[in-house]
Design a protein around this motif. Structure first.
Motif, PDB file in Angstrom:
ATOM      1  N   LEU A   1     -37.926 -37.412  97.656  1.00 14.89           N
ATOM      2  CA  LEU A   1     -36.821 -36.936  96.707  1.00 14.89           C
ATOM      3  C   LEU A   1     -35.462 -36.755  97.735  1.00 14.89           C
ATOM      4  CD1 LEU A   1     -38.762 -33.982  95.122  1.00 14.89           C
ATOM      5  CD2 LEU A   1     -37.572 -35.944  93.755  1.00 14.89           C
ATOM      6  N   ARG A   2     -35.479 -36.781  98.957  1.00 11.92           N
ATOM      7  CA  ARG A   2     -34.313 -36.662  99.631  1.00 11.92           C
ATOM      8  C   ARG A   2     -33.041 -37.355  99.284  1.00 11.92           C
ATOM      9  NH1 ARG A   2     -32.385 -34.020 103.764  1.00 11.92           N
ATOM     10  NH2 ARG A   2     -30.666 -34.946 105.019  1.00 11.92           N
ATOM     11  N   PRO A   3     -33.228 -38.810  99.102  1.00 12.44           N
ATOM     12  CA  PRO A   3     -31.882 -39.507  98.592  1.00 12.44           C
ATOM     13  C   PRO A   3     -31.709 -39.414  97.288  1.00 12.44           C
ATOM     14  CG  PRO A   3     -34.122 -40.954  98.813  1.00 12.44           C
ATOM     15  CD  PRO A   3     -34.477 -39.705  99.357  1.00 12.44           C
ATOM     16  N   VAL A   4     -32.423 -38.500  96.538  1.00 12.96           N
ATOM     17  CA  VAL A   4     -32.456 -38.286  95.123  1.00 12.96           C
ATOM     18  C   VAL A   4     -31.279 -37.234  95.018  1.00 12.96           C
ATOM     19  CG1 VAL A   4     -32.812 -37.729  92.638  1.00 12.96           C
ATOM     20  CG2 VAL A   4     -34.176 -39.513  94.131  1.00 12.96           C
ATOM     21  N   LEU A   5     -31.727 -36.209  95.899  1.00 13.09           N
ATOM     22  CA  LEU A   5     -30.995 -34.848  96.067  1.00 13.09           C
ATOM     23  C   LEU A   5     -29.732 -35.038  96.998  1.00 13.09           C
ATOM     24  CD1 LEU A   5     -33.694 -32.464  97.157  1.00 13.09           C
ATOM     25  CD2 LEU A   5     -32.916 -32.807  94.884  1.00 13.09           C
ATOM     26  N   GLU A   6     -29.683 -36.026  97.563  1.00 14.46           N
ATOM     27  CA  GLU A   6     -28.241 -36.270  98.193  1.00 14.46           C
ATOM     28  C   GLU A   6     -27.472 -36.873  97.509  1.00 14.46           C
ATOM     29  OE1 GLU A   6     -29.459 -38.785 101.330  1.00 14.46           O
ATOM     30  OE2 GLU A   6     -29.293 -37.211 102.987  1.00 14.46           O
ATOM     31  N   TYR A   7     -27.822 -37.671  96.506  1.00 10.61           N
ATOM     32  CA  TYR A   7     -26.885 -38.290  95.370  1.00 10.61           C
ATOM     33  C   TYR A   7     -26.494 -37.356  94.380  1.00 10.61           C
ATOM     34  CZ  TYR A   7     -25.694 -41.314  91.455  1.00 10.61           C
ATOM     35  OH  TYR A   7     -25.140 -41.786  90.476  1.00 10.61           O
ATOM     36  N   ALA A   8     -27.510 -36.658  93.749  1.00 10.45           N
ATOM     37  CA  ALA A   8     -26.992 -35.799  92.650  1.00 10.45           C
ATOM     38  C   ALA A   8     -26.649 -34.540  93.111  1.00 10.45           C
ATOM     39  CB  ALA A   8     -28.669 -35.392  92.108  1.00 10.45           C
ATOM     40  N   THR A   9     -25.287 -34.604  93.640  1.00 11.95           N
ATOM     41  CA  THR A   9     -24.892 -33.356  94.163  1.00 11.95           C
ATOM     42  C   THR A   9     -24.533 -32.340  93.103  1.00 11.95           C
ATOM     43  OG1 THR A   9     -22.732 -34.419  93.995  1.00 11.95           O
ATOM     44  CG2 THR A   9     -23.768 -34.743  96.021  1.00 11.95           C
ATOM     45  N   ARG A  10     -24.720 -32.613  91.936  1.00 15.11           N
ATOM     46  CA  ARG A  10     -24.091 -31.764  90.813  1.00 15.11           C
ATOM     47  C   ARG A  10     -25.381 -31.307  90.265  1.00 15.11           C
ATOM     48  NH1 ARG A  10     -19.687 -34.612  86.690  1.00 15.11           N
ATOM     49  NH2 ARG A  10     -20.063 -32.343  86.117  1.00 15.11           N
TER      50      ARG A  10
ATOM     51  N   ASP B   1     -43.023 -41.966  90.973  1.00 14.22           N
ATOM     52  CA  ASP B   1     -41.952 -42.072  90.119  1.00 14.22           C
ATOM     53  C   ASP B   1     -41.248 -40.783  90.365  1.00 14.22           C
ATOM     54  OD1 ASP B   1     -41.680 -42.243  86.590  1.00 14.22           O
ATOM     55  OD2 ASP B   1     -40.158 -42.120  88.143  1.00 14.22           O
ATOM     56  N   THR B   2     -40.029 -40.498  90.793  1.00 16.27           N
ATOM     57  CA  THR B   2     -39.329 -39.509  91.397  1.00 16.27           C
ATOM     58  C   THR B   2     -38.253 -39.224  90.215  1.00 16.27           C
ATOM     59  OG1 THR B   2     -37.572 -40.879  92.209  1.00 16.27           O
ATOM     60  CG2 THR B   2     -39.494 -39.910  93.753  1.00 16.27           C
ATOM     61  N   PRO B   3     -37.988 -37.826  90.112  1.00 14.01           N
ATOM     62  CA  PRO B   3     -37.299 -37.278  88.834  1.00 14.01           C
ATOM     63  C   PRO B   3     -35.865 -37.765  89.175  1.00 14.01           C
ATOM     64  CG  PRO B   3     -37.680 -35.644  90.227  1.00 14.01           C
ATOM     65  CD  PRO B   3     -38.604 -36.858  90.828  1.00 14.01           C
ATOM     66  N   ARG B   4     -35.004 -38.078  88.202  1.00 13.06           N
ATOM     67  CA  ARG B   4     -33.734 -38.473  88.344  1.00 13.06           C
ATOM     68  C   ARG B   4     -32.921 -37.844  87.258  1.00 13.06           C
ATOM     69  NH1 ARG B   4     -36.797 -43.255  88.494  1.00 13.06           N
ATOM     70  NH2 ARG B   4     -36.495 -44.406  90.308  1.00 13.06           N
ATOM     71  N   PRO B   5     -31.479 -37.336  87.820  1.00 18.57           N
ATOM     72  CA  PRO B   5     -30.826 -36.719  87.013  1.00 18.57           C
ATOM     73  C   PRO B   5     -30.252 -37.417  85.714  1.00 18.57           C
ATOM     74  CG  PRO B   5     -29.344 -37.342  88.881  1.00 18.57           C
ATOM     75  CD  PRO B   5     -31.008 -37.725  89.051  1.00 18.57           C
ATOM     76  N   SER B   6     -30.616 -36.599  84.537  1.00 17.54           N
ATOM     77  CA  SER B   6     -30.000 -37.350  83.395  1.00 17.54           C
ATOM     78  C   SER B   6     -28.410 -37.524  83.304  1.00 17.54           C
ATOM     79  CB  SER B   6     -30.225 -36.516  82.020  1.00 17.54           C
ATOM     80  OG  SER B   6     -29.856 -36.820  81.009  1.00 17.54           O
ATOM     81  N   PRO B   7     -28.091 -38.687  82.712  1.00 13.86           N
ATOM     82  CA  PRO B   7     -26.437 -39.013  82.897  1.00 13.86           C
ATOM     83  C   PRO B   7     -25.834 -38.102  81.812  1.00 13.86           C
ATOM     84  CG  PRO B   7     -27.751 -40.606  81.658  1.00 13.86           C
ATOM     85  CD  PRO B   7     -28.808 -39.727  82.210  1.00 13.86           C
ATOM     86  N   ARG B   8     -26.641 -37.462  80.874  1.00 17.60           N
ATOM     87  CA  ARG B   8     -25.936 -36.705  80.243  1.00 17.60           C
ATOM     88  C   ARG B   8     -25.847 -35.152  80.250  1.00 17.60           C
ATOM     89  NH1 ARG B   8     -27.692 -39.347  74.117  1.00 17.60           N
ATOM     90  NH2 ARG B   8     -26.899 -41.464  74.707  1.00 17.60           N
ATOM     91  N   THR B   9     -26.662 -34.556  81.117  1.00 18.30           N
ATOM     92  CA  THR B   9     -27.020 -33.209  81.489  1.00 18.30           C
ATOM     93  C   THR B   9     -27.094 -32.915  82.774  1.00 18.30           C
ATOM     94  OG1 THR B   9     -29.378 -33.248  81.339  1.00 18.30           O
ATOM     95  CG2 THR B   9     -28.228 -32.917  79.349  1.00 18.30           C
ATOM     96  N   ASN B  10     -27.209 -31.824  83.368  1.00 16.81           N
ATOM     97  CA  ASN B  10     -27.300 -31.661  84.808  1.00 16.81           C
ATOM     98  C   ASN B  10     -28.668 -31.222  85.003  1.00 16.81           C
ATOM     99  OD1 ASN B  10     -24.683 -32.004  85.646  1.00 16.81           O
ATOM    100  ND2 ASN B  10     -24.016 -30.090  84.932  1.00 16.81           N
ATOM    101  N   ARG B  11     -29.746 -31.622  84.194  1.00 17.06           N
ATOM    102  CA  ARG B  11     -30.923 -31.148  84.264  1.00 17.06           C
ATOM    103  C   ARG B  11     -31.833 -32.569  84.639  1.00 17.06           C
ATOM    104  NH1 ARG B  11     -32.540 -26.264  82.606  1.00 17.06           N
ATOM    105  NH2 ARG B  11     -30.987 -25.015  81.305  1.00 17.06           N
ATOM    106  N   THR B  12     -33.170 -32.466  85.155  1.00 16.08           N
ATOM    107  CA  THR B  12     -33.978 -33.408  85.564  1.00 16.08           C
ATOM    108  C   THR B  12     -34.900 -33.813  84.392  1.00 16.08           C
ATOM    109  OG1 THR B  12     -35.592 -32.003  86.791  1.00 16.08           O
ATOM    110  CG2 THR B  12     -33.902 -33.079  87.984  1.00 16.08           C
ATOM    111  N   ARG B  13     -35.244 -35.218  84.360  1.00 18.78           N
ATOM    112  CA  ARG B  13     -36.169 -35.330  83.465  1.00 18.78           C
ATOM    113  C   ARG B  13     -37.530 -35.009  84.037  1.00 18.78           C
ATOM    114  NH1 ARG B  13     -33.676 -40.415  83.099  1.00 18.78           N
ATOM    115  NH2 ARG B  13     -35.384 -41.572  84.068  1.00 18.78           N
ATOM    116  N   ARG B  14     -38.679 -34.561  83.046  1.00 20.66           N
ATOM    117  CA  ARG B  14     -40.063 -34.147  83.534  1.00 20.66           C
ATOM    118  C   ARG B  14     -40.534 -35.437  84.406  1.00 20.66           C
ATOM    119  NH1 ARG B  14     -41.663 -29.528  81.279  1.00 20.66           N
ATOM    120  NH2 ARG B  14     -43.798 -30.074  81.977  1.00 20.66           N
ATOM    121  N   VAL B  15     -41.314 -35.107  85.431  1.00 13.36           N
ATOM    122  CA  VAL B  15     -41.890 -36.118  86.131  1.00 13.36           C
ATOM    123  C   VAL B  15     -43.190 -36.465  85.555  1.00 13.36           C
ATOM    124  CG1 VAL B  15     -42.684 -36.336  88.612  1.00 13.36           C
ATOM    125  CG2 VAL B  15     -40.934 -34.584  88.271  1.00 13.36           C
TER     126      VAL B  15
END
Length: 373
Positions: free
Chosen positions: A27-36, A1-15
Motif C-alpha cells: 500500500l505504500r506507493p498508493v499512500l504516497e500518491y494519495a496525499t489527499r 488488488d490494492t485500494p485506490r482513491p476514487s477520482p470523485r471522492t476522498n474515499r477508497t473503494r472497497r477491497v
C-alpha cells in the motif's frame, strides 16, 4: 488488488481481496500518491485465521511500515475484523501514530469471520495512541475488553472532549467498568451523539449511573442498551445465586428519558432483550408516547421509504411505537393492505401499560383476535 482513491471522492473503494501482510506493505506507493486521502477502510483483510492463531499482528505491522513518512492525512481508519489479538497492539499503535495526528475516526470493532479480540491487554497497548489522538468516533465493539479495558479506554478518552460516537458493544464491561466510563468520559464529552452499550452485563447500578449523567449529554440522539437482561436486577454477588429484582435504576432512567430535554431529541433507542419487568412498563409507555423525534425503537423503523421491518412477535412498547408511527404517517387503507406483515399479529398484550386510551391505529391489524388490556 490494492485500494485506490476514487477520482470523485476522498474515499477508497472497497477491497475485493484479502490483503494480509504482503498486501498491506504494498500500500505504500498508493499512500504516497494519495496525499489527499481522508478515509481508509481495511476491514476483513487477514487471510490466515484459526482458533487462537492469527496473522493480524503481521498485517498491522506491515501497514504501519507502509504508512511511515507518507504525509497521508487520514481522518478515518477502519481495521475492523482483522483478527487483532493482544499481540497486535503494538502494530496497531504504530499504525495509528505514524503521521496520523489528524485521525478523528477509528474503527477497531468486530462482528465477522475474523473478529478482533484485543482484550484488556491489547487496549492497554494502544492507550498511548488514544491519548494523543483527538477522536470524535471510536468503535471497540466485540473486543472482550472487560472492566479493566473499560478503565483504560476511559482514562485515555478523558483527555479530550470532542467525542460524538462511542461503541463498546459486546465487551462485558459490567457495572464497574461502566462506572469508569461515566466518571471519565460521559461527564466530559457533552457532545456525544451515539452511545452503544449493548451486551455488557449491565445491572441496576449501571442504570443509576447512566440516569445521573443523562442530563450532561444534551446532544445524545442514539442510545442502545440491548442484550443486557439484568437491567432490572441487582448486580451479581457471591452471597446470592438467585437474581434479585431491583427496578430503581430503570425507573430513574425512564424518569430522565421522559423529560422534554431528552425525549424530544432522541431519534433511536434500543432496549431489545433487556427483560424489563412489568413495574417499568408504564414509564416505558410514557417515554414512547412523549418521544416525538424518535424514528427507530428496538430496531423497528416505520419511516417512509424504510423496509417496514415488523417482526412476527413484538413487545408491547414496540407495538405502541408502531401504532404511533402508523398514525403519524397517515397511510391510506390501500397502502396498509400492501403491508402484508401487519396481518400476522393475532394477539397483543397491553397489560400493565397504564394506557389512557386504546391506540386506534392498531385496529388496522386485521388479523387481530385477542387484546389483553
Amino acid at each position: 488488488d490494492t485500494p485506490r482513491p476514487s477520482p470523485r471522492t476522498n474515499r477508497t473503494r472497497r477491497v475485493p481481496h484479502q490483503l494480509s501482510g504482503d498486501g498491506a506493505e504494498s500500500l505504500r506507493p498508493v499512500l504516497e500518491y494519495a496525499t489527499r486521502l481522508e478515509s481508509l477502510s481495511l476491514g476483513s483483510n487477514v487471510r490466515h485465521f484459526t482458533r487462537g492463531v492469527s496473522q493480524g499482528h503481521v498485517f498491522v505491522e506491515k501497514l504501519a511500515k507502509a504508512m511511515r513518512n507518507t504525509g497521508c492525512g487520514l481522518r478515518h481508519l477502519s481495521l475492523a475484523n482483522n483478527a487483532l489479538f493482544p499481540d497486535s497492539s503494538m502494530g496497531v499503535l504504530r499504525a495509528l501514530t505514524e503521521n496520523n495526528r489528524s485521525l478523528t475516526s477509528l474503527d477497531l470493532g468486530s462482528n465477522g469471520s475474523a473478529p478482533n479480540r484485543l482484550g484488556p491487554t491489547g487496549v492497554g497497548g494502544i492507550q498511548g495512541a488514544l491519548l494523543s489522538l483527538k477522536l470524535t468516533m471510536l468503535d471497540l465493539s466485540y473486543n472482550d475488553i472487560g472492566e479493566d479495558g473499560a478503565k483504560g479506554v476511559s482514562v485515555a478518552l478523558s483527555q479530550g472532549s470532542g467525542l460524538t460516537s462511542l461503541s463498546l458493544a459486546h465487551n462485558g464491561i459490567g457495572s464497574a467498568g461502566f462506572e469508569h466510563l461515566t466518571n471519565f468520559v460521559l461527564t466530559k464529552h457533552c457532545g456525544l451523539h451515539t452511545l452503544d452499550l449493548s451486551a455488557n452485563d449491565l445491572y441496576v447500578r449501571a442504570m443509576l449511573n447512566l440516569a445521573e449523567v443523562l442530563e450532561d449529554l444534551p446532544a445524545l440522539r442514539s442510545l442502545s442498551l440491548a442484550d443486557n437482561p439484568g437491567l432490572c436486577f441487582e448486580d451479581p454477588s457471591p452471597t446470592h445465586a438467585v437474581a434479585i429484582e431491583n427496578c430503581d435504576g430503570m425507573m430513574a432512567l425512564c424518569a430522565h428519558l421522559c423529560t422534554p430535554a431528552v425525549c424530544k431529541k432522541l431519534i433511536s433507542v434500543d432496549l431489545r432483550n433487556t427483560n424489563l419487568v412489568k413495574k417499568v412498563w408504564p414509564q416505558m409507555v410514557a417515554f414512547v408516547a412523549g418521544a416525538d423525534a424518535m424514528t427507530s425503537f428496538n430496531g423497528l423503523s416505520l419511516e417512509s421509504g424504510s423496509k417496514w421491518d415488523l417482526r412476527p412477535t413484538l413487545e408491547n412498547f414496540e407495538m405502541l411505537f408502531a401504532a404511533r408511527q402508523l398514525d403519524r404517517l397517515q397511510l391510506s387503507r390501500g397502502k396498509l393492505k400492501e403491508i402484508k406483515v401487519l396481518a400476522q399479529y393475532e394477539s397483543i398484550d397491553l397489560s400493565h401499560c397504564a394506557l389512557r386510551a386504546y391506540p386506534a391505529p392498531l385496529f388496522h391489524l386485521w388479523g387481530l383476535r385477542v387484546v389483553d388490556l
